[in-house]
Design a protein around this motif. Structure first.
Motif, PDB file in Angstrom:
ATOM      1  N   ARG A  11      -2.614 -14.684   9.567  1.00 43.09           N
ATOM      2  CA  ARG A  11      -3.117 -13.694  10.538  1.00 43.09           C
ATOM      3  C   ARG A  11      -2.878 -14.127  11.972  1.00 43.09           C
ATOM      4  O   ARG A  11      -3.723 -13.963  12.849  1.00 43.09           O
ATOM      5  N   ALA A  40      -0.633  -7.177  -1.054  1.00 44.85           N
ATOM      6  CA  ALA A  40      -2.030  -6.775  -1.217  1.00 44.85           C
ATOM      7  C   ALA A  40      -2.899  -7.158  -0.024  1.00 44.85           C
ATOM      8  O   ALA A  40      -4.019  -7.625  -0.181  1.00 44.85           O
ATOM      9  N   PHE A  41      -2.382  -6.961   1.186  1.00 41.06           N
ATOM     10  CA  PHE A  41      -3.218  -7.184   2.363  1.00 41.06           C
ATOM     11  C   PHE A  41      -4.286  -6.097   2.417  1.00 41.06           C
ATOM     12  O   PHE A  41      -4.040  -4.955   2.015  1.00 41.06           O
ATOM     13  N   PRO A  42      -5.460  -6.414   2.934  1.00 39.35           N
ATOM     14  CA  PRO A  42      -6.488  -5.370   3.108  1.00 39.35           C
ATOM     15  C   PRO A  42      -5.965  -4.260   4.031  1.00 39.35           C
ATOM     16  O   PRO A  42      -5.182  -4.516   4.957  1.00 39.35           O
ATOM     17  N   LEU A  43      -6.407  -3.041   3.779  1.00 37.77           N
ATOM     18  CA  LEU A  43      -5.917  -1.894   4.554  1.00 37.77           C
ATOM     19  C   LEU A  43      -6.178  -2.053   6.043  1.00 37.77           C
ATOM     20  O   LEU A  43      -5.329  -1.682   6.865  1.00 37.77           O
ATOM     21  N   TYR A  45      -6.292  -4.787   7.818  1.00 36.09           N
ATOM     22  CA  TYR A  45      -5.322  -5.738   8.376  1.00 36.09           C
ATOM     23  C   TYR A  45      -3.937  -5.118   8.398  1.00 36.09           C
ATOM     24  O   TYR A  45      -3.197  -5.283   9.368  1.00 36.09           O
ATOM     25  N   ARG A  46      -3.577  -4.385   7.349  1.00 42.31           N
ATOM     26  CA  ARG A  46      -2.281  -3.706   7.314  1.00 42.31           C
ATOM     27  C   ARG A  46      -2.135  -2.793   8.526  1.00 42.31           C
ATOM     28  O   ARG A  46      -1.125  -2.833   9.229  1.00 42.31           O
TER      29      ARG A  46
END
Length: 93
Positions: A11, A40-43, A45-46
């Protein structure tokens, strides 16, 4: 590209920006975009990464053959942000 992947995993978007500023290689930005979309990054963070990447891309040259138009369009579609899309389309006109 490995450095971009490591920066995304940790990050550290400042590192992504630093790498791009040194290379000016839009394919690295496209790689970062694909990485956050395909893993599969959290939405949240995406979306943060996509909003961060969007202004780093240079403005398209006005024709649809700019190499990064697809990446910019995919970011806009994924973020589903009318404000960003309108601003982008206005900049092309």
């Amino acid at each position: 590209m490995q450095a971009i992947g490591i920066a995304l995993e940790s990050r550290r978007l400042d590192i992504v920006k630093s790498i791009y500023e040194q290379t000016r290689d839009t394919s690295l930005l496209s790689y970062a975009m694909e990485a956050v979309l395909d893993t599969a990054f959290p939405l949240a963070y995406r979306d943060q990464v996509l909003k961060f990447l969007f202004p780093l891309f240079p403005a398209p040259t006005g024709d649809a053959k700019s190499p990064h138009v697809y990446a910019l369009t995919r970011i806009l579609v994924t973020l589903n942000s009318p404000e960003m899309t309108v601003n982008f389309l206005n900049s092309l006109v």
